[in-house]
Write a protein that holds these residues in place. Structure first.
Motif, PDB file in Angstrom:
ATOM      1  N   ASP A  72     -15.805 100.081  58.102  1.00  0.00           N
ATOM      2  CA  ASP A  72     -15.403 101.005  59.162  1.00  0.00           C
ATOM      3  C   ASP A  72     -14.382 102.037  58.672  1.00  0.00           C
TER       4      ASP A  72
ATOM      5  N   ARG B 243     -17.138 100.138  63.541  1.00  0.00           N
ATOM      6  CA  ARG B 243     -16.170  99.997  64.633  1.00  0.00           C
ATOM      7  C   ARG B 243     -15.523  98.622  64.563  1.00  0.00           C
TER       8      ARG B 243
ATOM      9  N   GLU C 279     -20.099 106.248  68.057  1.00  0.00           N
ATOM     10  CA  GLU C 279     -18.894 106.994  67.706  1.00  0.00           C
ATOM     11  C   GLU C 279     -19.216 108.485  67.810  1.00  0.00           C
TER      12      GLU C 279
ATOM     13  N   SER D 213     -12.712 110.306  65.460  1.00  0.00           N
ATOM     14  CA  SER D 213     -13.670 110.191  66.562  1.00  0.00           C
ATOM     15  C   SER D 213     -13.017 110.603  67.876  1.00  0.00           C
TER      16      SER D 213
ATOM     17  N   GLY E 244     -16.155 106.651  71.632  1.00  0.00           N
ATOM     18  CA  GLY E 244     -16.812 105.523  70.973  1.00  0.00           C
ATOM     19  C   GLY E 244     -17.043 104.389  71.943  1.00  0.00           C
TER      20      GLY E 244
END
Length: 452
Positions: A207, A293, A304, A314, A317
């Motif tokens: 992530d 995530r 996202e 972002s 999300g």
């Protein structure tokens, strides 16, 4: 003492509040258009409600609230002297500021399941708090604008939430791409690479790809005990084609006999194919196999949102979290939700200069103050304007006109109205437009007719 703000917090001026309200009003309108109902939950929750839901990193970012009274007196002396913070937290803190809106929502559903009609669709627009390191676009206090559906496993919910995202950003005149993945695919990849027991370490590191790059992700994975052999198998993650469905077909080959991974591929195929049939642009919907995530509660689709024209993290999300209410003793209530990052959306729109001119609400008319007799007549006229939702105010003191002019200009008021002794006698008003400099005198009735 010199006044200061707590790190990671901000004051908002009138202009900023109006612009934030502009964003919120559009989101709220669309939430309700898609059938979501409003909900508000308390600013703080029991600490036990929040901990263990966001992963180890998330738990560290929860703002704990000290117990009232002499909290230190109830702490264990040995833990206190040894500065054992992990043990002390449970002894001196029972409450915490909410970290997000999803876990409080799950707690609400668990407590009120008997009164809710499922599937239950709610939206929530409230502040959350995280003890994060402040930086551009990242604050310790910020608003989330969430829409969630619980009580349905239907993949049409994923499709509808994508529509909600795209419609809302279109209404805000903001171009975005939405990156989508599925946690089952990530589990399948971990199984394919022989690191199923390291799934959380794998997804947390993955992530961070945008922040630390491929080498940084690989380094972190190695530090977490993921072997070079596994990393070699995972190398395909970093060189994907731009065709989402083609990438999904490649995964099917790698997931032979891997039922969980194949299920994730099938789910994502359904969502992407139907979203494209509903008119969503394939260039704006990106299958991002590296999207993880880093929240433990996601079980299916994950989303996202990124702005196209601004370098920002972002701006939205979410994902599916079918097991979240189980931690509150309530099983079999699947859920999915998305969040809009109000603060980042604001920053992007400000940087692009796309706020409409009328998003900043200003006073339309300022009436000059000439004294008591003139003020009462001015207020009678102001009352008529306000009855028709036209903003107007009287300058509070009978100060020099120069000072009243300066006030109007500083506040950005459009028109200065003069209603002095002669105007009252003639039943007229004189109006000066402070933007153009034009001034005209007209009958009171004609003035009212022209603006009402």
């Amino acid at each position: 003492m010199k006044p200061s703000l707590a790190k990671g917090t901000r004051d908002f001026t009138a202009k900023e509040v109006y612009r934030r309200k502009y964003i919120i009003d559009i989101l709220q309108k669309n939430f309700e258009l898609f059938g979501f109902e409003p909900l508000e939950t308390p600013s703080f929750e029991n600490l036990s409600t929040l901990t263990g839901k966001y992963g180890e990193e998330g738990d560290r970012l929860i703002f704990k609230i000290l117990n009232s009274g002499d909290y230190a007196a109830k702490a264990n002396d040995e833990d206190w002297n040894n500065k054992n913070s992990q043990k002390l937290i449970a002894q001196i803190s029972e409450k915490a500021l909410r970290y997000d809106l999803t876990v409080p929502f799950a707690r609400f559903v668990a407590m009120n399941q008997g009164q809710l009609a499922f599937p239950y669709k709610r939206y929530q627009i409230q502040p959350v708090w995280r003890a994060d390191r402040p930086q551009k676009g990242r604050f310790r206090e910020f608003y989330q604008c969430d829409a969630d559906v619980v009580g349905s496993t239907s993949l049409w919910q994923e499709v509808e939430l994508l529509q909600l995202y795209f419609k809302s950003f279109e209404d805000l005149n903001l171009s975005v791409t939405i990156h989508i993945n599925n946690r089952k695919i990530l589990s399948g990849i971990a199984e394919y690479a022989g690191i199923a027991d390291r799934l959380i370490d794998f997804t947390v590191a993955l992530d961070k790809l945008d922040k630390i790059g491929k080498q940084g992700v690989q380094k972190e994975m190695m530090e977490k005990g993921i072997s070079e052999e596994a990393l070699s198998k995972l190398d395909f993650l970093f060189s994907q084609s731009s065709d989402a469905l083609e990438n999904l077909n490649q995964l099917k080959e790698k997931f032979g006999g891997n039922s969980n991974g194949l299920k994730g591929v099938q789910e994502l195929e359904f969502v992407i194919k139907n979203a494209l049939q509903l008119g969503i642009n394939s260039q704006d919907l990106v299958f991002d196999i590296t999207l993880a995530r880093g929240l433990d509660y996601y079980t299916g689709a994950i989303f996202e949102v990124k702005a196209k024209d601004v370098a920002m993290g972002s701006i939205g999300g979410g994902g599916r979290y079918d097991n979240l209410t189980e931690v509150f003793g309530v099983k079999d209530i699947p859920g999915i939700g998305i969040s809009f990052g109000l603060d980042r959306i604001y920053l992007v729109m400000e940087e692009l200069g796309i706020f409409p001119a009328d998003s900043d609400v200003k006073v339309k008319y300022l009436f000059a103050n000439y004294g008591e007799a003139e003020s009462i007549e001015a207020l009678k006229l102001i009352s008529k304007l306000r009855q028709h939702q036209i903003s107007a105010e009287l300058y509070p003191e009978a100060a020099k006109i120069k000072k009243q002019f300066a006030y109007a200009e500083k506040k950005g008021i459009e028109n200065l109205v003069f209603l002095g002794e002669q105007e009252i006698k003639d039943q007229t008003v004189s109006i000066k437009n402070l933007e153009s400099g034009e001034q005209k005198t007209m009958a009171v009735e004609a003035f009212l007719k022209s603006v009402l």
